[in-house]
Design a protein around this motif. Structure first.
Motif, PDB file in Angstrom:
ATOM      1  N   GLY A   6       0.832  -1.193   0.000  1.00 58.03           N
ATOM      2  CA  GLY A   6       0.000   0.000   0.000  1.00 58.03           C
ATOM      3  C   GLY A   6       0.866   1.241   0.000  1.00 58.03           C
ATOM      4  N   ASN A   7       0.527   2.200   0.857  1.00 61.09           N
ATOM      5  CA  ASN A   7       1.299   3.449   0.865  1.00 61.09           C
ATOM      6  C   ASN A   7       2.568   3.366   1.702  1.00 61.09           C
ATOM      7  N   GLY A   8       2.904   2.163   2.177  1.00 59.86           N
ATOM      8  CA  GLY A   8       4.183   1.961   2.833  1.00 59.86           C
ATOM      9  C   GLY A   8       4.218   2.276   4.309  1.00 59.86           C
ATOM     10  N   TYR A   9       3.050   2.360   4.959  1.00 60.24           N
ATOM     11  CA  TYR A   9       3.053   2.657   6.390  1.00 60.24           C
ATOM     12  C   TYR A   9       3.935   1.676   7.155  1.00 60.24           C
ATOM     13  N   HIS A  10       3.760   0.379   6.887  1.00 58.08           N
ATOM     14  CA  HIS A  10       4.544  -0.607   7.630  1.00 58.08           C
ATOM     15  C   HIS A  10       6.022  -0.569   7.241  1.00 58.08           C
ATOM     16  N   CYS A  11       6.327  -0.103   6.031  1.00 66.17           N
ATOM     17  CA  CYS A  11       7.740   0.053   5.662  1.00 66.17           C
ATOM     18  C   CYS A  11       8.428   1.025   6.610  1.00 66.17           C
ATOM     19  N   TRP A  12       7.738   2.117   6.956  1.00 66.77           N
ATOM     20  CA  TRP A  12       8.327   3.067   7.902  1.00 66.77           C
ATOM     21  C   TRP A  12       8.538   2.428   9.263  1.00 66.77           C
ATOM     22  N   ARG A  13       7.574   1.600   9.698  1.00 71.22           N
ATOM     23  CA  ARG A  13       7.719   0.963  11.002  1.00 71.22           C
ATOM     24  C   ARG A  13       8.855  -0.059  10.986  1.00 71.22           C
ATOM     25  N   VAL A  65      14.558  -1.225   3.412  1.00 72.72           N
ATOM     26  CA  VAL A  65      13.197  -1.737   3.231  1.00 72.72           C
ATOM     27  C   VAL A  65      12.742  -1.391   1.824  1.00 72.72           C
ATOM     28  N   ILE A  66      12.303  -2.402   1.097  1.00 74.11           N
ATOM     29  CA  ILE A  66      11.715  -2.216  -0.226  1.00 74.11           C
ATOM     30  C   ILE A  66      10.263  -2.648  -0.154  1.00 74.11           C
ATOM     31  N   GLY A  67       9.358  -1.727  -0.407  1.00 75.18           N
ATOM     32  CA  GLY A  67       7.949  -2.063  -0.536  1.00 75.18           C
ATOM     33  C   GLY A  67       7.587  -2.137  -2.000  1.00 75.18           C
ATOM     34  N   ILE A  68       6.678  -3.035  -2.329  1.00 74.17           N
ATOM     35  CA  ILE A  68       6.193  -3.105  -3.713  1.00 74.17           C
ATOM     36  C   ILE A  68       4.670  -3.095  -3.695  1.00 74.17           C
ATOM     37  N   ASP A  69       4.107  -2.305  -4.603  1.00 79.69           N
ATOM     38  CA  ASP A  69       2.656  -2.241  -4.755  1.00 79.69           C
ATOM     39  C   ASP A  69       2.349  -1.676  -6.138  1.00 79.69           C
ATOM     40  N   PRO A  70       1.507  -2.357  -6.909  1.00 82.34           N
ATOM     41  CA  PRO A  70       1.247  -1.884  -8.266  1.00 82.34           C
ATOM     42  C   PRO A  70       0.396  -0.620  -8.348  1.00 82.34           C
ATOM     43  N   SER A  71      -0.182  -0.172  -7.228  1.00 85.62           N
ATOM     44  CA  SER A  71      -1.006   1.033  -7.253  1.00 85.62           C
ATOM     45  C   SER A  71      -0.122   2.277  -7.223  1.00 85.62           C
ATOM     46  N   CYS A  72      -0.150   3.037  -8.301  1.00 85.39           N
ATOM     47  CA  CYS A  72       0.723   4.201  -8.436  1.00 85.39           C
ATOM     48  C   CYS A  72       0.349   5.307  -7.443  1.00 85.39           C
ATOM     49  N   PHE A  85      -0.677   4.869  -4.363  1.00 83.26           N
ATOM     50  CA  PHE A  85      -0.058   4.521  -3.086  1.00 83.26           C
ATOM     51  C   PHE A  85       1.435   4.865  -3.092  1.00 83.26           C
ATOM     52  N   VAL A  86       2.079   4.646  -4.225  1.00 86.12           N
ATOM     53  CA  VAL A  86       3.500   4.986  -4.342  1.00 86.12           C
ATOM     54  C   VAL A  86       3.692   6.480  -4.088  1.00 86.12           C
ATOM     55  N   HIS A  87       2.824   7.303  -4.630  1.00 85.61           N
ATOM     56  CA  HIS A  87       2.940   8.746  -4.417  1.00 85.61           C
ATOM     57  C   HIS A  87       2.647   9.123  -2.962  1.00 85.61           C
ATOM     58  N   GLN A  88       1.735   8.416  -2.315  1.00 88.26           N
ATOM     59  CA  GLN A  88       1.498   8.675  -0.895  1.00 88.26           C
ATOM     60  C   GLN A  88       2.767   8.414  -0.079  1.00 88.26           C
ATOM     61  N   PHE A  89       3.470   7.330  -0.409  1.00 86.63           N
ATOM     62  CA  PHE A  89       4.712   7.028   0.295  1.00 86.63           C
ATOM     63  C   PHE A  89       5.723   8.157   0.115  1.00 86.63           C
TER      64      PHE A  89
END
Length: 322
Positions: free
Chosen positions: A132-139, A148-155, A157-161
């Motif tokens: 998603g928007n990477g909330y757990h990546c920050w944690r 930490v590499i997050g992947i999500d196909p929703s563009c 969500f990438v911009h939210q991160f």
């Protein structure tokens, strides 16, 4: 425009080098304006963010960036208006310069259930699948992960991160607009791989488990969180129609069935470490996510059932080693 080139250059120097060779084209495809008509609007949000410097950043106990004293009320109002350009915000919450970004999910509650059971993340290379928007990546970064590499196909969500990273600054956490099926076969590079809220959306559950295992180094840890049902070994709910108004829900196994599948796919020591019904306090509409949410997905007379009559959502967390 988000510049992924520095990240790709860094990845090319380590165990993710085989993936780094593919990433320029994968990122270009994932960020194509032909695919995302609203992409210019999302890019404009990042360009309009105010240039605020946080006096402190907390990623250990929350995602808190700065405090009230770091900006005036007019700037805080501007920040709110700009970030609303990326509505809906589903994972969080975030606290930015005194602005409380109250997301649909209390993702911090999930993290509090997961974190005590993990192998220490300090100095580990971590992958968060469907982040998603990477909330757990920050944690995860707050727990000391090396990268930490997050992947999500929703563009979006990438911009939210990257809206958050605009204020946090240069750090070893990124989210890429790709799916797990785009990672090279046999990569075996990550120390810890998370798949949270993804498994039940996969048409081929065994293939997903094998993809996850393929990303892990030998002895690495899988963290899998998914919807389950109460039941015995071999029991699985396969909704013919929708589940909680979701069209793309395929398999909800019992915990013993999930453990069996993990063993069948070659994981060692699979175990369930949490089993928690999802409540309307944990997932609900807010001013930052104004669409339908869990209260609309459950039987209004019986929250133990979905609106279609299926067992209500229960989420379980499983750990295993590769």
């Amino acid at each position: 425009m988000i510049d992924f080139a520095p990240l790709i250059a860094k990845l090319a120097e380590g165990p993710l080098a085989p993936w780094a060779e593919l990433l320029p084209q994968q990122v270009a495809d994932g960020m194509a304006v032909e695919r995302w008509g609203d992409l210019p609007d999302w890019q404009a949000v990042l360009e309009q963010l105010p240039g605020l410097l946080p006096s402190h950043i907390d990623l250990k106990d929350s995602v808190t960036i700065g405090d009230d004293a770091d900006c005036d009320e007019a700037t805080r109002k501007q920040l709110r208006e700009v970030l609303m350009g990326l509505h809906p915000w589903r994972k969080g919450p975030y606290n930015l310069f005194g602005l409380h970004l109250d997301t649909e999910w209390r993702s911090d509650w999930k993290w509090d259930r997961v974190a005590p059971h993990l192998a220490p993340l300090k100095d580990r290379l971590v992958l968060d699948v469907g982040c998603g928007n990477g909330y757990h990546c920050w944690r995860m970064l707050g727990e000391g992960a090396q990268r930490v590499i997050g992947i999500d196909p929703s563009c979006k969500f990438v911009h939210q991160f990257y809206a958050m990273k605009h204020f946090i600054g240069d750090c070893p956490a990124d989210v890429l607009p790709v799916g797990i099926e785009q990672l090279p076969e046999g990569l075996q590079a990550f120390d810890t791989v998370f798949s949270m809220g993804v498994f039940y959306h996969r048409r081929a559950p065994m293939d997903h488990l094998r993809e996850l295992k393929d990303c892990l180094r030998p002895g690495g840890q899988l963290v899998l969180e998914t919807l389950v049902i109460e039941g015995e070994l071999g029991e699985v709910l396969v909704p013919e129609g929708r589940y909680a108004k979701m069209r793309n829900v395929w398999f909800l196994p019992s915990p013993d069935t999930m453990l069996s599948w993990l063993r069948k796919c070659g994981f060692a020591n699979p175990r369930m470490v949490d089993f928690t019904p999802t409540t309307v306090e944990e997932q609900r509409p807010t001013e930052w996510m104004t669409f339908e949410s869990l209260p609309d997905f459950l039987d209004p007379a019986d929250h133990s059932r979905t609106i279609e009559g299926h067992p209500g959502p229960i989420r379980a967390v499983f750990l295993a080693e590769s």
